[in-house]
Design a protein around this motif. Structure first.
Motif, short mmCIF file in Angstrom:
data_model
loop_
_atom_site.label_atom_id
_atom_site.label_comp_id
_atom_site.label_asym_id
_atom_site.label_seq_id
_atom_site.Cartn_x
_atom_site.Cartn_y
_atom_site.Cartn_z
N LEU A 132 2.25 12.61 -0.17
CA LEU A 132 2.37 13.37 1.06
C LEU A 132 3.83 13.42 1.48
CD1 LEU A 132 -0.71 11.97 3.03
CD2 LEU A 132 -0.56 14.12 1.75
N GLU A 133 4.14 14.35 2.40
CA GLU A 133 5.54 14.55 2.77
C GLU A 133 6.10 13.37 3.56
OE1 GLU A 133 3.10 16.05 6.15
OE2 GLU A 133 2.95 15.96 3.96
N VAL A 134 5.24 12.62 4.25
CA VAL A 134 5.64 11.37 4.93
C VAL A 134 4.62 10.31 4.53
CG1 VAL A 134 5.98 10.20 7.12
CG2 VAL A 134 6.68 12.59 6.89
N GLU A 135 5.12 9.17 4.06
CA GLU A 135 4.22 8.11 3.58
C GLU A 135 4.60 6.76 4.16
OE1 GLU A 135 3.30 10.11 -0.81
OE2 GLU A 135 4.93 8.66 -0.59
N PRO A 136 3.62 6.00 4.65
CA PRO A 136 2.21 6.38 4.76
C PRO A 136 2.02 7.45 5.83
CG PRO A 136 2.60 4.30 5.89
CD PRO A 136 3.87 4.63 5.18
N PRO A 137 0.93 8.21 5.74
CA PRO A 137 0.72 9.28 6.71
C PRO A 137 0.36 8.74 8.09
CG PRO A 137 -1.20 9.04 5.30
CD PRO A 137 -0.14 8.13 4.74
N THR A 165 26.54 -6.91 -4.78
CA THR A 165 27.10 -6.15 -5.89
C THR A 165 26.11 -5.09 -6.36
OG1 THR A 165 28.34 -8.08 -6.62
CG2 THR A 165 28.09 -6.31 -8.22
N VAL A 166 24.82 -5.43 -6.29
CA VAL A 166 23.75 -4.51 -6.71
C VAL A 166 22.72 -4.43 -5.59
CG1 VAL A 166 21.91 -4.05 -8.37
CG2 VAL A 166 24.06 -5.11 -9.14
N VAL A 167 22.32 -3.23 -5.25
CA VAL A 167 21.20 -3.00 -4.34
C VAL A 167 20.12 -2.25 -5.09
CG1 VAL A 167 20.41 -1.81 -2.27
CG2 VAL A 167 22.59 -3.02 -2.23
N ILE A 168 18.91 -2.77 -5.04
CA ILE A 168 17.75 -2.09 -5.59
C ILE A 168 16.93 -1.54 -4.44
CG2 ILE A 168 15.71 -2.31 -7.07
CD1 ILE A 168 16.98 -4.89 -8.20
N THR A 169 16.53 -0.30 -4.54
CA THR A 169 15.69 0.32 -3.52
C THR A 169 14.71 1.26 -4.18
OG1 THR A 169 15.68 1.70 -1.51
CG2 THR A 169 17.41 2.14 -3.11
N ASN A 170 13.54 1.34 -3.59
CA ASN A 170 12.57 2.32 -4.04
C ASN A 170 12.61 3.51 -3.09
OD1 ASN A 170 10.22 3.83 -4.67
ND2 ASN A 170 9.18 2.02 -5.42
N LYS A 171 12.20 3.30 -1.84
CA LYS A 171 12.16 4.39 -0.87
C LYS A 171 13.08 4.17 0.33
CE LYS A 171 9.10 6.92 -3.03
NZ LYS A 171 9.25 6.28 -4.32
N ILE A 204 -5.77 13.75 5.89
CA ILE A 204 -6.60 12.54 5.97
C ILE A 204 -7.81 12.76 6.88
CG2 ILE A 204 -4.68 11.00 5.44
CD1 ILE A 204 -4.58 10.22 8.37
N ASP A 205 -7.98 13.97 7.34
CA ASP A 205 -9.16 14.33 8.12
C ASP A 205 -10.38 14.32 7.20
OD1 ASP A 205 -11.17 15.63 9.58
OD2 ASP A 205 -9.73 16.91 10.61
N SER A 206 -11.39 13.58 7.58
CA SER A 206 -12.59 13.46 6.74
C SER A 206 -13.36 14.77 6.62
CB SER A 206 -13.52 12.37 7.30
OG SER A 206 -13.93 12.70 8.62
N ASN A 207 -13.02 15.75 7.45
CA ASN A 207 -13.72 17.02 7.40
C ASN A 207 -13.11 18.01 6.40
OD1 ASN A 207 -15.65 16.39 9.40
ND2 ASN A 207 -14.15 16.78 11.01
N VAL A 208 -12.07 17.58 5.70
CA VAL A 208 -11.49 18.46 4.67
C VAL A 208 -12.33 18.31 3.39
CG1 VAL A 208 -9.46 19.02 3.29
CG2 VAL A 208 -9.18 18.25 5.66
N PRO A 209 -13.01 19.36 2.95
CA PRO A 209 -13.91 19.23 1.79
C PRO A 209 -13.16 19.34 0.47
CG PRO A 209 -14.01 21.46 2.64
CD PRO A 209 -13.07 20.71 3.55
N ASN A 210 -13.79 18.80 -0.57
CA ASN A 210 -13.32 18.97 -1.95
C ASN A 210 -11.87 18.52 -2.13
OD1 ASN A 210 -15.81 20.19 -2.63
ND2 ASN A 210 -15.08 22.11 -1.76
N THR A 225 -5.42 10.26 -2.96
CA THR A 225 -5.11 8.90 -3.38
C THR A 225 -3.75 8.49 -2.81
OG1 THR A 225 -4.28 9.81 -5.48
CG2 THR A 225 -6.51 8.88 -5.47
N PRO A 226 -3.54 7.17 -2.57
CA PRO A 226 -2.37 6.70 -1.82
C PRO A 226 -1.13 6.45 -2.68
CG PRO A 226 -3.86 4.88 -2.13
CD PRO A 226 -4.52 6.07 -2.75
N HIS A 227 -0.61 7.49 -3.32
CA HIS A 227 0.62 7.44 -4.11
C HIS A 227 0.55 6.34 -5.17
CE1 HIS A 227 5.14 8.57 -3.95
NE2 HIS A 227 4.80 8.20 -5.18
N VAL A 228 -0.46 6.41 -6.02
CA VAL A 228 -0.66 5.39 -7.05
C VAL A 228 -0.65 5.96 -8.47
CG1 VAL A 228 -1.90 3.78 -5.57
CG2 VAL A 228 -3.18 5.57 -6.77
N ALA A 229 -0.35 7.24 -8.63
CA ALA A 229 -0.35 7.81 -9.98
C ALA A 229 0.63 7.08 -10.89
CB ALA A 229 -0.01 9.30 -9.92
N TRP A 230 1.71 6.59 -10.34
CA TRP A 230 2.75 5.93 -11.13
C TRP A 230 2.41 4.50 -11.53
CZ3 TRP A 230 5.08 1.34 -9.57
CH2 TRP A 230 4.72 0.90 -8.29
#
Length: 308
Positions: free
Chosen positions: A257-262, A44-50, A269-275, A279-284
Motif C-alpha cells: 500500500l502507499e502508506v504502511e501500515p495502513p 560508519t555504516v547505517v542499515i535501513t529498510n524503510k 482494508i474495508d471488509s466490504n471490498v469484494p474479491n 496481504t501485509p507486504h510479505v511477498a518478499w
C-alpha cells in the motif's frame, strides 16, 4: 567501526558479524524521525529498510561511509545528498526476486480458482448442506491458456514470466516507454485491455505513481484480475476499491500500500471490498529470501570494515 540498523525488526533473521572485525553493532527495532540523527551519530555504516535518511542527518553524520538499504529500492534515501557527501548507498536488488514472483503467481492461482471462497465453503456449512458430493459456487478459471500481462521487465518480472509460462499462460510484457516494442511486448493500453491477469513490477517514479487509476482500471476486461507486489503508490486505492465493488474487474491481489501500515479507514482494508486478497507486504519474506538479504547485508558491512 560503529554499525547501526535503524529498523532491524523488519528483518526477522538477525545479522551476525565476525568478532575479529571490530564491529560495534547497534540494532534498533525501529527508529522515529526524531531519533535518526542521534542514532547515526558516529556511525560508519547505517542499515535501513524503510526509515528515511534525508540530507540533514546525512550531513551531520560526519563519519558515515555507507548506507546499506535492506531492500530492493533506494527511494527512502536522499541519494543526491549522499553522493555529494561521499557516502556510498547500496541496496540489495536481487535477494527476493523468486519469492515475490512466486507470491504473485500464488495469489493469481487463488484469485482465478476462488480458493479463499471454496476453502470457506468447506467449513461454513455450504458443503455440508450440498445435495451433491461437491459444492460449486463462483466460476473457476484455469491459468493455462490465459493471457498474463507483466508491467516491468526487471528481475521479478522475468521470474514471474518464467513461472507463468510453466503453467501454460501466454505472457506479454508492457512496452518500455521510449523503446521499440519487442516481439513479446505490447503497449500498456493493450496489456490493460487484453490481459486476463496483470501484475505490476515497476519502480515508483513520478511517471509510475498512480499508474493504475480509474481510467486504466476501466480499460481492463471485466473478468481480469490485478496483482501488485511492487510499490503501493502504483495503484490508486480508492479507484481499485470502486472497481471491485462495481464488478468492473474480477479481483485483485495487493501486497503493498502507499502508506504502511495502513491507517484505519484505508479504502482497501474495508471488509466490504469484494474479491480482494490483501496481504501485509510479505511477498518478499520467504525464508530463503530473508537469508539472502541478511547474507548480503553482512557482506556489505564486512567489506566496509576491511576498508576502514
Amino acid at each position: 567501526m560503529k554499525v547501526v540498523f535503524l529498523d532491524a525488526a523488519t528483518l526477522p533473521q538477525a545479522l551476525a558479524f565476525d568478532d575479529g572485525l571490530g564491529i560495534d553493532y547497534h540494532p534498533y527495532d525501529t527508529t522515529s524521525p526524531a531519533e535518526v540523527g542521534e542514532r547515526i551519530a558516529g556511525a560508519t555504516v547505517v542499515i535501513t529498510n524503510k526509515i528515511r535518511l534525508d540530507g540533514g542527518p546525512l550531513r551531520a553524520a560526519r563519519g558515515l561511509r555507507l548506507v546499506a538499504v535492506a531492500a530492493a529500492g533506494t527511494d527512502n534515501i536522499d541519494v543526491e545528498a549522499a553522493e555529494a557527501l561521499g557516502i556510498r548507498v547500496q541496496n540489495v536488488p536481487d535477494y527476493g526476486s523468486e519469492s515475490v514472483a512466486e507470491h504473485a503467481i500464488a495469489t493469481l492461482f487463488a484469485l482465478r480458482r476462488e480458493i479463499v471462497t471454496y476453502a470457506a465453503a468447506a467449513r461454513d456449512g455450504r458443503w455440508t448442506a450440498s445435495r451433491h458430493f461437491c459444492w460449486t459456487g463462483p466460476r473457476i478459471r484455469d491459468l493455462g491458456g490465459s493471457r498474463f500481462g507483466i508491467v516491468g521487465r526487471g528481475r521479478i518480472g522475468e521470474a514471474a514470466a518464467r513461472l507463468a509460462r510453466g503453467v501454460g499462460m501466454t505472457v506479454h510484457f508492457a512496452q518500455t516507454p521510449g523503446t521499440a516494442c519487442k516481439d513479446d511486448e505490447l503497449p500498456l493500453d493493450d496489456i490493460l485491455s487484453q490481459s486476463d491477469a496483470i501484475t505490476l513490477h515497476v519502480p515508483l517514479t513520478p511517471g509510475t505513481k498512480g499508474l493504475i487509476n480509474a481510467e486504466s482500471l476501466a480499460r481492463m476486461k471485466p473478468d481480469a484480475v490485478l496483482i501488485n507486489t511492487g510499490r503501493g503508490a502504483l495503484v490508486d486505492p480508492a479507484a481499485l476499491a470502486d472497481a471491485l465493488r462495481s464488478g468492473s474487474i474480477a479481483g485483485a491481489a495487493i501486497d503493498v500500500l502507499e502508506v504502511e501500515p495502513p491507517a484505519p479507514g484505508h479504502p482497501l482494508i474495508d471488509s466490504n471490498v469484494p474479491n480482494l486478497l490483501l496481504t501485509p507486504h510479505v511477498a518478499w519474506a520467504s525464508d530463503r529470501a530473508q537469508a539472502r538479504l541478511a547474507t548480503r547485508l553482512q557482506e556489505l558491512v564486512t567489506q566496509q570494515a576491511r576498508l576502514s
